[in-house]
Design a protein around this motif. Structure first.
Motif, PDB file in Angstrom:
ATOM      1  N   GLY A  61       0.803  -1.221   0.000  1.00  0.00           N
ATOM      2  CA  GLY A  61       0.000   0.000   0.000  1.00  0.00           C
ATOM      3  C   GLY A  61       0.836   1.271   0.000  1.00  0.00           C
ATOM      4  N   THR A  62       2.062   1.178   0.500  1.00  0.00           N
ATOM      5  CA  THR A  62       2.946   2.344   0.517  1.00  0.00           C
ATOM      6  C   THR A  62       3.475   2.619  -0.890  1.00  0.00           C
ATOM      7  N   ALA A  89       2.576   5.806   6.470  1.00  0.00           N
ATOM      8  CA  ALA A  89       2.881   5.568   5.054  1.00  0.00           C
ATOM      9  C   ALA A  89       2.314   6.643   4.135  1.00  0.00           C
ATOM     10  N   THR A  90       1.148   7.194   4.485  1.00  0.00           N
ATOM     11  CA  THR A  90       0.524   8.185   3.612  1.00  0.00           C
ATOM     12  C   THR A  90       1.475   9.369   3.421  1.00  0.00           C
ATOM     13  N   VAL A 132      -7.809  10.270   2.979  1.00  0.00           N
ATOM     14  CA  VAL A 132      -7.629   8.916   3.527  1.00  0.00           C
ATOM     15  C   VAL A 132      -8.961   8.462   4.106  1.00  0.00           C
ATOM     16  N   ALA A 160      -6.420   2.206   1.844  1.00  0.00           N
ATOM     17  CA  ALA A 160      -5.792   1.070   2.541  1.00  0.00           C
ATOM     18  C   ALA A 160      -6.697   0.494   3.631  1.00  0.00           C
ATOM     19  N   SER A 182      -3.954  -1.236   0.190  1.00  0.00           N
ATOM     20  CA  SER A 182      -3.011  -2.140   0.830  1.00  0.00           C
ATOM     21  C   SER A 182      -3.736  -3.454   1.072  1.00  0.00           C
ATOM     22  N   TYR A 184      -2.122  -5.622   3.135  1.00  0.00           N
ATOM     23  CA  TYR A 184      -1.424  -6.072   4.350  1.00  0.00           C
ATOM     24  C   TYR A 184      -2.354  -7.075   5.056  1.00  0.00           C
ATOM     25  N   TYR A 311      -4.222   6.448  15.878  1.00  0.00           N
ATOM     26  CA  TYR A 311      -2.841   6.162  16.229  1.00  0.00           C
ATOM     27  C   TYR A 311      -2.460   7.027  17.419  1.00  0.00           C
TER      28      TYR A 311
HETATM   29  C1  PLP Z   1      -1.759   0.097   5.908  1.00  0.00           C
HETATM   30  C2  PLP Z   1      -1.803   1.475   5.399  1.00  0.00           C
HETATM   31  C3  PLP Z   1      -0.915   1.939   4.408  1.00  0.00           C
HETATM   32  C4  PLP Z   1       0.300   1.179   3.970  1.00  0.00           C
HETATM   33  O1  PLP Z   1       0.078  -0.057   3.437  1.00  0.00           O
HETATM   34  P1  PLP Z   1       1.247  -1.166   3.414  1.00  0.00           P
HETATM   35  O2  PLP Z   1       0.671  -2.234   2.543  1.00  0.00           O
HETATM   36  O3  PLP Z   1       1.472  -1.613   4.808  1.00  0.00           O
HETATM   37  O4  PLP Z   1       2.456  -0.541   2.807  1.00  0.00           O
HETATM   38  C5  PLP Z   1      -1.124   3.205   3.885  1.00  0.00           C
HETATM   39  N1  PLP Z   1      -2.120   3.996   4.325  1.00  0.00           N
HETATM   40  C6  PLP Z   1      -2.960   3.608   5.296  1.00  0.00           C
HETATM   41  C7  PLP Z   1      -4.055   4.526   5.720  1.00  0.00           C
HETATM   42  C8  PLP Z   1      -2.832   2.334   5.876  1.00  0.00           C
HETATM   43  O5  PLP Z   1      -3.677   1.971   6.843  1.00  0.00           O
END
Ligand code: PLP
Length: 365
Positions: A61-62, A89-90, A132, A160, A182, A184, A311
């Motif tokens: 997702g990054t 990551a955003t 987001v 994501a 993402s 993940y 967070y």
């Molecule tokens: C998980 C997440 C990402 C990053 O995704 P990865 O696959 O872990 O690199 C980016 N933005 C948000 C809001 C996320 O929750």
């Protein structure tokens, strides 16, 4: 004693085990490890499921975010508006392409980016907005689209946490120039490792993305531009195709749990995230706002209930961003000490949901 985790990936695996193992076995027997039919099948299915036209799988997702920014021509000297109430990551992705992140505040009603603050922070250098869909709650896309059109800005939706959430009955990720995902493992649609996706509106952007993802090429040696290796792994694609068939049923279960939580907590005066009728959240995270967070966390822990904080530190206050001018984001900073995430996952049964609500009801009473 019962123990209730934030999310239970093993329970989900046990339901899909045979199909997944057989599929991976076939993939290995065919040696279809890189690109190939399993990747193609998932890419087509995911685009179709979102009622989108174009898109491509990628490594995570990054990378999806930074690839989307790069493909849309965002780079050095450009400013990109985004919320600080998000995963790191955003903001990182904006740095990866050499642009400058400019943090916006969120609305206290649902924690999504505040369009009024976006408007205040637009300068001559602003080139893009990254709304987001945090926790799976869609942003105010009407207002974001209006601002982008008025100021000629690109929109990259960070989905994501928002797979198949809807705004005015349309899937998020299909409003902007690009929507990034993402997979993940713990996300609503999760692989068994890292994986990601980018949906986009134009065939030209899709081609540029495909080239960036695979060393600048579409065919074996036609390296037209300098790219990366950010391909979607075939084993992950095969697993995702299997899981994609269940995503709507899983989303409905999350929504049913959230509804019980919402009703219970509203009755006892705990602040929950507002959900107007034109937004359908997919509840990647179920979050409440409480004054005495440490005490509630401790109590729930004693009863075997896992909680989280998404967070604890807003991104603009992370040491990694010390180099940026200090912004003050009132709502973001205010809620960061009060938010608490409760267990929510499709395999969670109603008895477990009730176990959580009863503990909190007893505490408040
Ligand atoms: C998980 C997440 C990402 C990053 O995704 P990865 O696959 O872990 O690199 C980016 N933005 C948000 C809001 C996320 O929750």
């Amino acid at each position: 004693m019962k123990s209730i985790p934030l999310c239970d990936l093993k329970k989900q695996y046990l339901n899909l085990r045979q199909e997944i193992l057989e599929t991976i076995d076939n993939l290995c027997l065919e040696s279809s490890f890189i690109k190939g039919p399993y990747v193609k099948e998932f890419e087509e299915a995911f685009i179709k499921a979102n009622h989108a036209s174009y898109g491509v799988g990628c490594s995570n997702g990054t990378s999806a975010l930074s690839l989307a920014l790069e493909a849309l021509g965002i780079g050095k000297g450009d400013e990109v508006l985004l919320p600080s109430h998000t995963f790191m990551a955003t903001a990182e992705s904006v740095f990866h392409v050499g642009a400058t992140p400019v943090f916006c505040d969120i609305k206290s009603s649902d924690y999504t980016i505040d369009p009024a603050d976006i408007e205040k922070k637009i300068t001559k250098k602003t080139k893009a907005i990254i709304p987001v869909h945090i926790y799976g709650t869609p942003c105010d896309m009407d207002k974001v689209l209006m601002l982008a059109e008025k100021h000629n800005l690109k929109i990259i939706e960070d989905c994501a946490q928002g797979h198949f959430a809807t705004y005015n009955r349309q899937y998020v990720g299909t409003f902007g120039d690009a929507g990034t995902y993402s997979f993940y493992p713990g996300k609503n649609l999760g692989a068994y490792g890292d994986a990601g996706f980018i949906l986009c509106k134009s065939p030209n952007i899709e081609e540029r993305l495909k080239r960036l993802i695979d060393h600048g090429r579409l065919d074996k040696f036609d390296h037209e531009i300098i790219g990366y290796n950010h391909r979607l792994d075939a084993i992950q694609a095969a697993i995702l195709s299997i899981k994609l068939k269940h995503i709507h049923e899983w989303t409905k279960k999350r929504q049913a749990i959230a509804e019980i939580y919402n009703e219970t907590f509203r009755k006892i005066g705990i602040k929950v995230i507002e959900s107007p009728s034109n937004k359908r959240s997919v509840y990647h995270v179920y979050c409440i706002e409480v004054e005495d967070r440490p005490q509630i966390q401790e109590l729930l822990k004693k009863h075997g209930i896992q909680t989280g904080i998404h967070y604890p530190t807003p991104v603009h206050l992370m040491p990694a961003f010390d180099q940026l001018p200090k912004a003050r984001l009132d709502v973001t900073e205010h809620i960061s000490s009060k938010i608490l995430s409760l267990p929510i996952y499709p395999e969670m049964d109603l008895k477990e949901v009730e176990f959580v609500t009863e503990r909190i009801k007893n505490y408040v009473a």
